[in-house]
Every structure is written in structure tokens, then in C-alpha cells.
Motif scaffolding. Structure first.
Motif, PDB file in Angstrom:
ATOM      1  N   SER A   1       0.845  -1.192   0.000  1.00  0.00           N
ATOM      2  CA  SER A   1       0.000   0.000   0.000  1.00  0.00           C
ATOM      3  C   SER A   1       0.886   1.250   0.000  1.00  0.00           C
ATOM      4  O   SER A   1       1.765   1.400   0.857  1.00  0.00           O
ATOM      5  CB  SER A   1      -0.889  -0.006   1.241  1.00  0.00           C
ATOM      6  OG  SER A   1      -1.375   1.297   1.474  1.00  0.00           O
ATOM      7  N   ALA A   2       0.652   2.144  -0.968  1.00  0.00           N
ATOM      8  CA  ALA A   2       1.462   3.362  -1.058  1.00  0.00           C
ATOM      9  C   ALA A   2       1.246   4.255   0.166  1.00  0.00           C
ATOM     10  O   ALA A   2       2.132   5.006   0.567  1.00  0.00           O
ATOM     11  CB  ALA A   2       1.116   4.121  -2.335  1.00  0.00           C
ATOM     12  N   ASN A   3       0.061   4.169   0.784  1.00  0.00           N
ATOM     13  CA  ASN A   3      -0.241   5.019   1.945  1.00  0.00           C
ATOM     14  C   ASN A   3       0.416   4.520   3.210  1.00  0.00           C
ATOM     15  O   ASN A   3       0.613   5.276   4.156  1.00  0.00           O
ATOM     16  CB  ASN A   3      -1.758   5.059   2.209  1.00  0.00           C
ATOM     17  CG  ASN A   3      -2.508   5.471   0.971  1.00  0.00           C
ATOM     18  OD1 ASN A   3      -1.977   6.225   0.169  1.00  0.00           O
ATOM     19  ND2 ASN A   3      -3.716   4.966   0.803  1.00  0.00           N
ATOM     20  N   ASP A   4       0.708   3.212   3.265  1.00  0.00           N
ATOM     21  CA  ASP A   4       1.275   2.640   4.478  1.00  0.00           C
ATOM     22  C   ASP A   4       2.258   1.544   4.091  1.00  0.00           C
ATOM     23  O   ASP A   4       1.880   0.391   3.949  1.00  0.00           O
ATOM     24  CB  ASP A   4       0.131   2.087   5.356  1.00  0.00           C
ATOM     25  CG  ASP A   4       0.670   1.440   6.625  1.00  0.00           C
ATOM     26  OD1 ASP A   4       1.887   1.533   6.868  1.00  0.00           O
ATOM     27  OD2 ASP A   4      -0.127   0.828   7.360  1.00  0.00           O
ATOM     28  N   LEU A   5       3.515   1.955   3.907  1.00  0.00           N
ATOM     29  CA  LEU A   5       4.523   1.003   3.427  1.00  0.00           C
ATOM     30  C   LEU A   5       4.854  -0.076   4.454  1.00  0.00           C
ATOM     31  O   LEU A   5       5.464  -1.082   4.123  1.00  0.00           O
ATOM     32  CB  LEU A   5       5.802   1.753   3.032  1.00  0.00           C
ATOM     33  CG  LEU A   5       5.653   2.714   1.848  1.00  0.00           C
ATOM     34  CD1 LEU A   5       6.935   3.497   1.619  1.00  0.00           C
ATOM     35  CD2 LEU A   5       5.262   1.972   0.581  1.00  0.00           C
ATOM     36  N   GLU A   6       4.426   0.148   5.725  1.00  0.00           N
ATOM     37  CA  GLU A   6       4.701  -0.848   6.764  1.00  0.00           C
ATOM     38  C   GLU A   6       3.754  -2.040   6.666  1.00  0.00           C
ATOM     39  O   GLU A   6       4.005  -3.112   7.208  1.00  0.00           O
ATOM     40  CB  GLU A   6       4.539  -0.232   8.167  1.00  0.00           C
ATOM     41  CG  GLU A   6       5.462   0.952   8.453  1.00  0.00           C
ATOM     42  CD  GLU A   6       6.932   0.556   8.452  1.00  0.00           C
ATOM     43  OE1 GLU A   6       7.231  -0.604   8.777  1.00  0.00           O
ATOM     44  OE2 GLU A   6       7.776   1.406   8.114  1.00  0.00           O
ATOM     45  N   LYS A   7       2.606  -1.798   5.997  1.00  0.00           N
ATOM     46  CA  LYS A   7       1.569  -2.826   5.959  1.00  0.00           C
ATOM     47  C   LYS A   7       2.058  -4.084   5.224  1.00  0.00           C
ATOM     48  O   LYS A   7       2.729  -3.983   4.204  1.00  0.00           O
ATOM     49  CB  LYS A   7       0.347  -2.247   5.241  1.00  0.00           C
ATOM     50  CG  LYS A   7      -0.974  -2.693   5.835  1.00  0.00           C
ATOM     51  CD  LYS A   7      -2.092  -1.783   5.357  1.00  0.00           C
ATOM     52  CE  LYS A   7      -3.128  -2.590   4.625  1.00  0.00           C
ATOM     53  NZ  LYS A   7      -4.107  -1.740   3.949  1.00  0.00           N
TER      54      LYS A   7
END
Length: 611
Positions: free
Chosen positions: A311-317
Motif C-alpha cells: 500500500s502506497a499510503n502505508d509502506l509498513e503494511k
């Protein structure tokens, strides 16, 4: 008879090749992506991976496909140098077909106005790059300056138009136009240059190479501006690069099995934001060979074909993992205890578990990843054989493969069956006869005096039916560890390819290489359903519905045909073009759902709708 509706497709993964990048591309507005496998172009919706369309009109393996800027057309290219342009709606109508290069096309880009297409790849002489008008095919420029295969090309998305190309001669070339003319060669790389891409705002372009470098240039002049910071750089060849839609970041993927997100400053230097890793086994199959920044999805593709969505919004996901087969899916098994679970295998040794309604739900990793030609499965055991003399019995606990034992049966297995009610008993057919296994022991090897091509064992282990190259079916009773011949049935006019008992054991069905299937009554051994002669090529597989009322056959002719036992064969239901290249696996999950698999590496679920 009913009609058949396609309700799910479990897509194949992109075809990959060691040491090369591959291309996946996205729709200008939605989250659909395009990639190729064999002769197929796959259209996959990232928001719902069960929503899959396949374009199968190329005569040769396809290499790249891209949407036009307005999303109405797709241009796809293949190894013969042909480009096909087709509509994305209602039946993929072909608009144009052009023979553009003399060899394989490696990349293709549309001009931002959708009027021109540039392609690059291999060719005789100088024709490694060509740009042409999309509707007439006329050339728009001369592309000199490359001496070896051109791996990638980019079209500047704003005026003044520019084209950049790169390839195996270590060069990045820059052309001005239209009509396009050679402007300059950039010699910043010291190895194959694998990918070149313009930023969406048309201000910069980037090239990435097997020398582990990424270099950023001014898109108007072609001058070098900066590079991706080497301190946090990739440790292996960089195969692909993709810009974010705002043009401020890029995604790169490498043979070092990582993907990296970089922020690109206005002066053209790249600073590392994050290194992304996908869960894997750590083998070469985890090398990353393709990537795409599609709206909020960061897509990476590994050498093994696994697609990871970050996910570009949450690279930790944790990434969503999509996978499937890359090669011909030769067998399908539906588990009796849970008919929604489908196991499929391809000859490269991959075993994948699918759940109806959900799709991909994991791979069954065996310690010995041997090739698979024959496959049988029960809840707690898999039995496989490949192209050597071994039969593998693999135990399963909690959906994982635990210990595996190999049994040498002395000859390459042709077919194998487990007795479902006493599963330690297995029948393996080889050229000259059959081998009986109890557990991991060969209890007898029986020479039957004819060439065996197919076999099946009754679930209680009391009877075996063995088909020969001569088209005869031999029925044997199994007593102890020996076979006693009870009857020979002669109806087939070609070698028997498959035999299956009906679930209630009152009948059995057989198919042959001469395109005919027959349903037999087991007690009287008379033909129960005849004239099942509607395929145009050999029958590869056959399946019964759980309620014993229907038989489905799958053939090299790409069709699945479903017959009702109590109606004449002419009442059949045909699913045409179920799998490009032929159908190889078939199973029912319930009385009205058929699963098929084939040469196109896809698995499909069909619903039978009564009329």
C-alpha cells in the motif's frame, strides 16, 4: 441441458525469465493491470483479483500489453514482432494488426495523445526500435544508434515529444520529434540498461541497469541530472522502475530480492524512503523482476511469478500476495471433506490451494520440489510422480507438507490412484503393467503383457480397471497383492487416456486419444452412454458430478463437454475455448459447479444453470 456461466477465474501469473525484467502496466484511471503469460494477455483487477479477463488471440507468446491513454484500447505485442491493437470492451474487437519488428518486441509505449506507438526489441539489421501511427502503421522517424537488443523505451508524456530507449549495448539513447531523429547517446551505465521511464509530468526520466545504478535525466535535453543514492542502493541488477502518479517518487525492483521506494528531488537525486521485502523461501524465485506503481498499489513481481501488493499510503503494511501457476496446470483435485478447497498442480512442481469464492490461499511447499506428472490427494496425503521412476508420498498436517517418502517403482509412472477407503493402498501404472504399493513398500510389480496407458483403483481397493494402448479396458479383481483378470471391454478406437469410477461406484467412464468417451454400467459391464464423440482432439481428463448424473470431459481441443447420463449424448453442453491450448484438469465441487484447468495456466470455475 443447462448453460454454463464462468463464475471465477484463478489467473495464471506473469511468464518470467531468469536475468530479464518483465513488464506489467496499468489502466490510466482504474486499478486494472495487464501482464502476459504464454499467448495470453491477462487483465486483472487489483481491487478484486477474481475479476480476470484473458485475451488469447496472439499466434505467438505475448511479451507486453499497454492501455492507450484514454483506456479504450490495448496494444499488445509478441515474440514474432507483431503488435495487435484491440478494444477493451465487448469481446476485444481487433482494430489493427501490424508486423513491426523482425524479432521479439520487449517494450511498447503510446504517445500521450494516443496517436503514435513506439516499440523496441530484437530485429535483423538496424530495426531495433520503431515508432508508427496507431491507425495506419506508417513510420514516424528513424531510430539509429543501438547495436544490440533494445530492452525498454519511453515516450515523454508532454510536448515537445521525446523518446528514450535503452538496451544490451549499455546505452540510453535520446530522440527528438516527431518525426523522430537521433539526438544523443548517454553512456553512464556499465552493464545492460533494463528499463527507462519518463516521469508523469514530463520533467525527468530515469534509467535502471544491471550495474545496480539508477540515473535521472532532464527529459527535455537528455542531460544527466543525478542518481539514486548508491549508499542505500540495490545489491543486484535493477530490472524495472515505475514512477508514482505525482512524479515525486519511484519504485525499483532488483535481483537482490528487494523493492525500494525512492523520493526524487527537483535536482534529480534519489533518496531511499523504504526497502520492501516480500515473504518468500529465499530461493532465486524471490528475485524481483517487475514492478508498477498503480494509484495506491505498489505492485512487484518475482521470478517465481508471485505478485505482491504493497500500500502506497502505508509502506509498513504486510503486502497482499497473489499467486498462481505459470505453466500448464495438469491436474486438479477437490477435497471430499471440504469441496470448496481445490488443489491444482503444474508439471514444474507447483501445488496451489484455492478456495472457491476467495481464490489463492497458499502454496503447498514440498521439501523435494520434484516435477509433477501424476497427482492424487486425500485430506492428509499427497501422492505425486514426475518424469523419473519415483513416486512420492507426502503427508500433510494443518495444510503443510511434513515428511515425504520416495518409492522407486522401476519405470516412469503413467497414472496413479489411491484407494480412498484404504489409502495406504496405491495403484501405479507403468508401461509394461502395474505396481501395487502399500504405504511406502512395493508389494508387487505385475507385467500385464500389454502397454498400459491409464488405470484406476476402486475406493475399497478390490478392483482395478486398466486401459491399454490398444483401446481395451481390462478389469481385474485385486486379491491380496495380485490381480486376477475378470473381463476385457473393447469399444475404444484409440489408446485409453483416462478412467474414473462414478462416486456411487455403479458406473465408470473412460476416454481415449481418439476423442471418444464412454460411460459403462459396472455390474453388467455394458455401455450406458454411447456416441460421446463431440471433441475434435484427444480427451485428457474426465470428472463425475457428486450425484452421479453428469460426466464432464476435457480435451486438447480447448473444450469442456458435460453429458447427462440419462439423456442421449447429443444433448450435451459444450464450453468452447475453456482453456487456450487445451484442458488438462477437471473436477466437480458440487452438482452444478465444474472446475477446469489447462495449458493457459489458469483455473476456472463454471456454474451450470438449469434451463
Amino acid at each position: 441441458m443447462a448453460t454454463a456461466e464462468l463464475c471465477e477465474t484463478y489467473a495464471c501469473v506473469p511468464s518470467t525469465e531468469r536475468g530479464r525484467g518483465i513488464l506489467i502496466s496499468g489502466h490510466p484511471k482504474t486499478n486494472s493491470i495487464l501482464y502476459t503469460n504464454g499467448r495470453s494477455v491477462i487483465i486483472l483487477n487489483l481491487d478484486n483479483p477474481l475479476e480476470v479477463s484473458v485475451y488469447a488471440e496472439h499466434a505467438y507468446p505475448a511479451t507486453v500489453a499497454r492501455y492507450s491513454p484514454n483506456g479504450e484500447w490495448i496494444a499488445s505485442a509478441d515474440v514474432s514482432g507483431t503488435v495487435r491493437i484491440w478494444g477493451t470492451h465487448s469481446g476485444f474487437v481487433l482494430k489493427k494488426e501490424f508486423k513491426v519488428l523482425t524479432g521479439r518486441i520487449d517494450d511498447l509505449q503510446w504517445s500521450p495523445d494516443g496517436m503514435r506507438i513506439v516499440v523496441c526489441g530484437e530485429g535483423k539489421g538496424k530495426s531495433l526500435v520503431r515508432a508508427f501511427m496507431w491507425d495506419s502503421g506508417t513510420n514516424v522517424g528513424e531510430f539509429d544508434g543501438h547495436s544490440r537488443r533494445v530492452l525498454s523505451c519511453g515516450f515523454k508524456p508532454t510536448r515537445p515529444f521525446r523518446i528514450a530507449t535503452c538496451g544490451e549495448d549499455f546505452l540510453v539513447n535520446f530522440y527528438e520529434g516527431p518525426p523522430f531523429r537521433f539526438k544523443l547517446s548517454l553512456r553512464n551505465h556499465s552493464n545492460f540498461v533494463n528499463c527507462v521511464r519518463f516521469s508523469p509530468d514530463g520533467s525527468k526520466f530515469i534509467s535502471v541497469s544491471s550495474d545496480k545504478k539508477g540515473i535521472i535525466y532532464d527529459a527535455k535535453t537528455g542531460d544527466k541530472m543525478g542518481e539514486l543514492s548508491p549508499d542505500d542502493g540495490h545489491k543486484g541488477s535493477i530490472y524495472a522502475v515505475s514512477w508514482s502518479s505525482d512524479g515525486k517518487q519511484v519504485l525499483t525492483v532488483s535481483a537482490d530480492k528487494t523493492a525500494k521506494v525512492w523520493v526524487i528531488s527537483d535536482d534529480g537525486n534519489g533518496k531511499l524512503v523504504k526497502t520492501l521485502t516480500s515473504p518468500g523461501t529465499g530461493g532465486i524465485d524471490d528475485m524481483l523482476v517487475g514492478c508498477l506503481w498503480q494509484n495506491q498499489h505498489l505492485v512487484t513481481v518475482s521470478l517465481g511469478g508471485t505478485i505482491s501488493l504493497f500500500s502506497a499510503n502505508d509502506l509498513e503494511k504486510t503486502p497482499v500476495i497473489l499467486s498462481g501457476h505459470m505453466k500448464n496446470v495438469t491436474s486438479l483435485v477437490v477435497l471430499k471433506s471440504d469441496p470448496k478447497v481445490i488443489l491444482s498442480t503444474s508439471y514444474d512442481g507447483l501445488i496451489i490451494k484455492w478456495i472457491q469464492g476467495i481464490g489463492f490461499s497458499g502454496k503447498l511447499q514440498r521439501r523435494e520440489n520434484s516435477q509433477i506428472k501424476c497427482f492424487a490427494a486425500l485430506e492428509d496425503e499427497l501422492v505425486t510422480s514426475g518424469f523419473d521412476n519415483k513416486v512420492w508420498r507426502v503427508s500433510i498436517k494443518n495444510g503443510e507438507c511434513v515428511e515425504a517418502e520416495a518409492i522407486d517403482v522401476g519405470s516412469q509412472p503413467k497414472d496413479l490412484t489411491l484407494a480412498a477407503l484404504s489409502p495406504e493402498l496405491a495403484l501405479v501404472s507403468i508401461d509394461s503393467g502395474v505396481v501395487l504399493l502399500r504405504g511406502s513398500k512395493v508389494v508387487s510389480t505385475i507385467n500385464l503383457g500389454f502397454t498400459v496407458t491409464a488405470s484406476v483403483l476402486a475406493p475399497d481397493g478390490s478392483e482395478a480397471i486398466i486401459g491399454g494402448e490398444d483401446g481395451k479396458l481390462h478389469i481385474y479383481s485385486v486379491v491380496g497383492d495380485s490381480l486376477t483378470e475378470e473381463a476385457t471391454l473393447e469399444r475404444h478406437r484409440g489408446a485409453v487416456s483416462v478412467i474414473r469410477y462414478s462416486p456411487d461406484l455403479s458406473m465408470f467412464a473412460s476416454g481415449d486419444l481418439n476423442r471418444e468417451a464412454i460411460v459403462w454400467d459396472r455390474a453388467s459391464r455394458e455401455v450406458k452412454l454411447k456416441n460421446m464423440l463431440y471433441h475434435t482432439a484427444r480427451i485428457n481428463c474426465l470428472a463425475w458430478s457428486p450425484d452421479n448424473t453428469k460426466v464432464a470431459t476435457g480435451s486438447l481441443d480447448t473444450c469442456v463437454i458435460i453429458y447427462e447420463i440419462d439423456k442421449p449424448a447429443s444433448n450435451r453442453l459444450t464450453i468452447k475455448g475453456a482453456h487456450l491450448g487445451g484442458v488438462y484438469g477437471l473436477a466437480f465441487t458440487d452438482d452444478y459447479s465444474v472446475v477446469s484447468s489447462g495449458e493457459d495456466a489458469c483455473v476456472r470455475v463454471w456454474k451450470l444453470v438449469p434451463q
